[in-house]
Design a protein around this motif. Structure first.
Motif, PDB file in Angstrom:
ATOM      1  N   VAL A  29       0.836  -1.198   0.000  1.00  0.00           N
ATOM      2  CA  VAL A  29       0.000   0.000   0.000  1.00  0.00           C
ATOM      3  C   VAL A  29       0.873   1.252   0.000  1.00  0.00           C
ATOM      4  CG1 VAL A  29      -1.739   1.278   1.303  1.00  0.00           C
ATOM      5  CG2 VAL A  29      -1.941  -1.195   1.071  1.00  0.00           C
ATOM      6  N   GLN A  30       1.957   1.206   0.760  1.00  0.00           N
ATOM      7  CA  GLN A  30       2.893   2.335   0.808  1.00  0.00           C
ATOM      8  C   GLN A  30       3.531   2.570  -0.565  1.00  0.00           C
ATOM      9  OE1 GLN A  30       3.523   3.872   3.816  1.00  0.00           O
ATOM     10  NE2 GLN A  30       5.027   5.332   3.100  1.00  0.00           N
ATOM     11  N   GLN A  31       3.924   1.487  -1.232  1.00  0.00           N
ATOM     12  CA  GLN A  31       4.574   1.600  -2.537  1.00  0.00           C
ATOM     13  C   GLN A  31       3.613   2.078  -3.618  1.00  0.00           C
ATOM     14  OE1 GLN A  31       6.280  -2.219  -3.379  1.00  0.00           O
ATOM     15  NE2 GLN A  31       7.810  -2.056  -1.762  1.00  0.00           N
ATOM     16  N   ILE A  32       2.355   1.650  -3.536  1.00  0.00           N
ATOM     17  CA  ILE A  32       1.360   2.051  -4.533  1.00  0.00           C
ATOM     18  C   ILE A  32       1.170   3.557  -4.512  1.00  0.00           C
ATOM     19  CG2 ILE A  32      -1.069   1.925  -5.173  1.00  0.00           C
ATOM     20  CD1 ILE A  32      -0.983  -1.008  -4.086  1.00  0.00           C
ATOM     21  N   ASN A  33       0.974   4.122  -3.333  1.00  0.00           N
ATOM     22  CA  ASN A  33       0.871   5.572  -3.127  1.00  0.00           C
ATOM     23  C   ASN A  33      -0.053   6.270  -4.132  1.00  0.00           C
ATOM     24  OD1 ASN A  33       1.466   7.864  -1.639  1.00  0.00           O
ATOM     25  ND2 ASN A  33       3.134   8.450  -2.998  1.00  0.00           N
ATOM     26  N   GLY A  34      -1.182   5.608  -4.459  1.00  0.00           N
ATOM     27  CA  GLY A  34      -2.163   6.237  -5.332  1.00  0.00           C
ATOM     28  C   GLY A  34      -1.875   6.155  -6.808  1.00  0.00           C
ATOM     29  N   ARG A  35      -0.876   5.396  -7.193  1.00  0.00           N
ATOM     30  CA  ARG A  35      -0.502   5.300  -8.613  1.00  0.00           C
ATOM     31  C   ARG A  35      -1.139   4.066  -9.239  1.00  0.00           C
ATOM     32  NH1 ARG A  35       5.646   5.574  -9.213  1.00  0.00           N
ATOM     33  NH2 ARG A  35       4.994   5.301 -11.371  1.00  0.00           N
ATOM     34  N   CYS A  36      -1.860   4.287 -10.306  1.00  0.00           N
ATOM     35  CA  CYS A  36      -2.580   3.211 -10.980  1.00  0.00           C
ATOM     36  C   CYS A  36      -1.631   2.111 -11.466  1.00  0.00           C
ATOM     37  CB  CYS A  36      -3.388   3.765 -12.147  1.00  0.00           C
ATOM     38  SG  CYS A  36      -4.387   2.534 -13.000  1.00  0.00           S
ATOM     39  N   ASP A  37      -0.506   2.482 -12.053  1.00  0.00           N
ATOM     40  CA  ASP A  37       0.417   1.476 -12.579  1.00  0.00           C
ATOM     41  C   ASP A  37       0.947   0.571 -11.470  1.00  0.00           C
ATOM     42  OD1 ASP A  37       1.838   3.746 -11.613  1.00  0.00           O
ATOM     43  OD2 ASP A  37       3.595   3.222 -12.804  1.00  0.00           O
ATOM     44  N   LYS A  38       1.257   1.154 -10.316  1.00  0.00           N
ATOM     45  CA  LYS A  38       1.743   0.361  -9.180  1.00  0.00           C
ATOM     46  C   LYS A  38       0.628  -0.529  -8.635  1.00  0.00           C
ATOM     47  CE  LYS A  38       5.906   2.181  -8.532  1.00  0.00           C
ATOM     48  NZ  LYS A  38       7.138   1.462  -8.325  1.00  0.00           N
TER      49      LYS A  38
END
Length: 63
Positions: A29-38
């Motif tokens: 969740v921390q790595q995603i940080n709101g980015r669709c690609d992640k």
């Protein structure tokens, strides 16, 4: 969804994301940080989703 809007709302959505998709770790969740690609990459990795399905799920987060 606009990238800036998603990243801005991500802090508000973290709890919902972790509740709905329990296989995502806090680090994920921390790595995603709101980015669709992640998000899509993690959903493919953890749930075996197709990219299109993961994108739909991401877009549903703010509805």
């Amino acid at each position: 969804m606009n990238k800036d809007i998603a990243e801005g709302k991500w802090k508000q959505m973290k709890g919902s994301v972790k509740q709905k998709w329990g296989k995502l770790t806090d680090d994920d969740v921390q790595q995603i940080n709101g980015r669709c690609d992640k998000f899509c990459g993690k959903m493919q990795e953890r749930y075996g989703m197709q990219r299109e399905e993961a994108e739909r799920e991401f877009n549903q987060l703010n509805k």
